[in-house]
Design an enzyme around this catalytic site. Sequence first.
Site, PDB file in Angstrom:
ATOM      1  CG  ASP A  30      44.027  29.721  14.976  1.00 50.77           C
ATOM      2  OD1 ASP A  30      43.456  30.688  15.511  1.00 50.77           O
ATOM      3  OD2 ASP A  30      43.490  28.616  14.836  1.00 50.77           O
ATOM      4  CG  ASP A  32      40.649  27.656  20.104  1.00 54.31           C
ATOM      5  OD1 ASP A  32      40.934  27.071  21.155  1.00 54.31           O
ATOM      6  OD2 ASP A  32      40.036  28.733  20.067  1.00 54.31           O
ATOM      7  CG  ASP A 234      42.868  24.947  12.940  1.00 56.62           C
ATOM      8  OD1 ASP A 234      42.937  26.179  13.152  1.00 56.62           O
ATOM      9  OD2 ASP A 234      41.916  24.247  13.337  1.00 56.62           O
TER      10      ASP A 234
END
Length: 353
Positions: A30, A32, A234
């Site tokens: 990922d 961001d 995250d």
Amino acid sequence: MTTGPHRPIRTRPEGCGSPLSGVYDTALLDLDGVVYAGGEAVEHAVGSLAAAREAGMRLAYVTNNAARTPATVAGHLTRLGVPAGPEEVVTSAQAVARMIAEELPPGSRVLCVGGEGLVVALRERGLEPVESADDGPVAVVQGYGGPQMPWGRLAEAAIAVGRGLPWFASNTDLTIPSGRGIAPGNGAAVEAVRIATRWMRPAPEPKVAGKPLPPMHRETILRTGAERPLVVGDRLDTDIEGAHAGGVDSLLVLTGVTDAAQLLLASPEHRPTYVAADLRALHRPQPEVEGGRGDGFACGGWTAAVRGGALVLEGGGADPLDGLRALCAAAWTEAGAGVCRAGADEALRALGL
């Protein structure tokens, strides 16, 4: 390494005696909150990704953010010190464009409510993006368009959906991390259209492509050819759930949205294979959590257990993340159909988390 769509319920983070970069052939990262936040590189990301690539691990950047093109994302990564090409970037815009192209004839007009990344992805699939409900679209698609998205674009989407057009969304993340805090994501824009069309019976629902749903995992595997992928993210409800749905292993890093308290309360589909502070975990072994209900769960000098219905943390060690791994094992094992909340705050304070 646990694989397959019908894996048992995870009751503890797993260990790995070798660096993850030597066990998995591709890291599906990922962006961001993992590689960058607010446009700037997350601490330790640049060096860790370079070390993983040098160890032979392929890197692919998989994002639910549909606003930018793969070329733009790759350029941004390269400027941050993470060399990348457009072919290494997979976006939810690409996944939803494939979905739409599989349902509509080539050349179909699609009302596009999003940024350049979504426009380019639609054109690559032979579809014609338009901006108004009066331009003859045969479908509607929403994707994150950035903080400057005009309210009128959402009105066009609501009008078109209200006319009965098929409705698609790149993703439904309600929030997106920024350098100044948490901001509304594409899911918030989708909710605005949903509210504006709730008078319809039955109420319309978009077909969604992004993580954690299968179209995004399919797009990623098709584009990367990964055979032993590791999802790195995250967010529990997109990255980790998406890995769970795809039957592949995952690494949660605590550099973005998810904090330690949320991890302890994770439902089975939100429990990562591995837990780490940041991307340095890619080139390090992962410690084992040992023990069980009787004597408690031990990791790196810390021992965690549930006593009297409350989490208890004892001992001490050099790495607070070892204590968190032990706490996860205790909380996840005892959770059953509910969650284990009591004692969590005190235990996490002892770890400085």
